[in-house]
Design an enzyme around this catalytic site. Structure first.
Site, PDB file in Angstrom:
ATOM      1  N   LYS A 214      47.325 -14.101 -43.880  1.00 13.28           N
ATOM      2  CA  LYS A 214      47.923 -13.687 -42.205  1.00 13.28           C
ATOM      3  C   LYS A 214      48.378 -13.995 -41.621  1.00 13.28           C
ATOM      4  CE  LYS A 214      45.196 -15.413 -38.153  1.00 13.28           C
ATOM      5  NZ  LYS A 214      44.021 -15.687 -37.609  1.00 13.28           N
TER       6      LYS A 214
ATOM      7  N   ASP B 140      42.867 -10.492 -37.752  1.00 18.73           N
ATOM      8  CA  ASP B 140      41.800 -12.245 -37.124  1.00 18.73           C
ATOM      9  C   ASP B 140      40.526 -11.351 -36.836  1.00 18.73           C
ATOM     10  OD1 ASP B 140      42.987 -10.554 -34.454  1.00 18.73           O
ATOM     11  OD2 ASP B 140      42.916 -11.878 -33.614  1.00 18.73           O
TER      12      ASP B 140
END
Ligand code: SF4
Length: 211
Positions: A120, A138
């Site tokens: 991420k 997220d």
């Protein structure tokens, strides 16, 4: 979701916010990378408060190494998990100096090899610092993608792969920011603000709120 609806969804989000960006304050790829590492399980506002004092003093790998782990902790102690994050940031600075001449690598594999940097974080840096059309999923993007039916998936990687596939190229660069901001301020976790939502008619969520 039908392709025409996907296009309409992003057209509306773009109209509301033509030039979206991260809420983390940074001026260089290195500042962004450290801010993203610090932001795990913390708010952007909290990270900005800490980096506002840290970066004028130390905003390069060498300067942060010179501060040392304890010195760094003094600046970031208001952020959750700061002990582990300080350790990671120091190790990350060392690696950047040893393997990348002190620069942030423009390369997923090299980014993910840095301490405290997962897929991420690498996606955020590739997208926001280097302009690549990556999708960092997220908690907000995961929720919005599933509720709306834009890219349903049981885990973040499934949602990421689906988003990359369904989002038309013209929206790919900014889609990550639009979806995060939509999730943070409108399609909130506990109580989505459906009556005020600009994409309400396109959204497939069954439990839309009415007030
Ligand atoms: S209509 Fe409600 S559930 Fe759907 S995207 Fe908007 S806020 Fe989220």
């Amino acid at each position: 979701m039908k392709r025409a609806d996907v296009i309409e969804l992003f057209t509306r989000l773009r109209e509301l916010n033509p030039h979206p960006t991260t809420e983390l304050v940074y001026t260089t790829p290195f500042e962004l990378l450290v801010a993203v590492v610090l932001s795990a399980q913390a708010t952007d506002v909290g990270v900005n408060k800490a980096t506002k004092k840290l970066y004028p003093v130390a905003n390069t790998p060498q300067a942060i190494l010179d501060l040392g782990e304890d010195g760094l902790k003094r600046y970031i102690s208001s952020i959750g998990l700061f002990n582990a994050k300080a350790k990671n940031v120091i190790a990350l600075c060392r690696l950047l100096i040893e393997h990348h001449a002190g620069e942030v690598p423009h390369n997923r594999e090299a980014l993910e090899a840095l301490p405290g940097v997962g897929r991420k974080t690498a996606n955020v840096v590739l997208n926001t610092a280097f302009g690549e059309p990556t999708m960092a999923v997220d908690t907000h993007i995961f929720r919005v993608s599933n509720r709306t039916g834009l890219a349903p998936g049981k885990d973040v990687r499934a949602v990421e792969d689906k988003l990359v596939k369904v989002i038309p190229d013209e929206f790919k660069m900014d889609a990550h920011h639009w979806l995060i901001l939509h999730g943070r301020y409108v399609c909130k976790a506990r109580k989505p603000d459906c009556p005020q939502c600009a994409i309400r008619d396109l959204c497939h969520y069954k439990d839309k709120t009415t007030a």
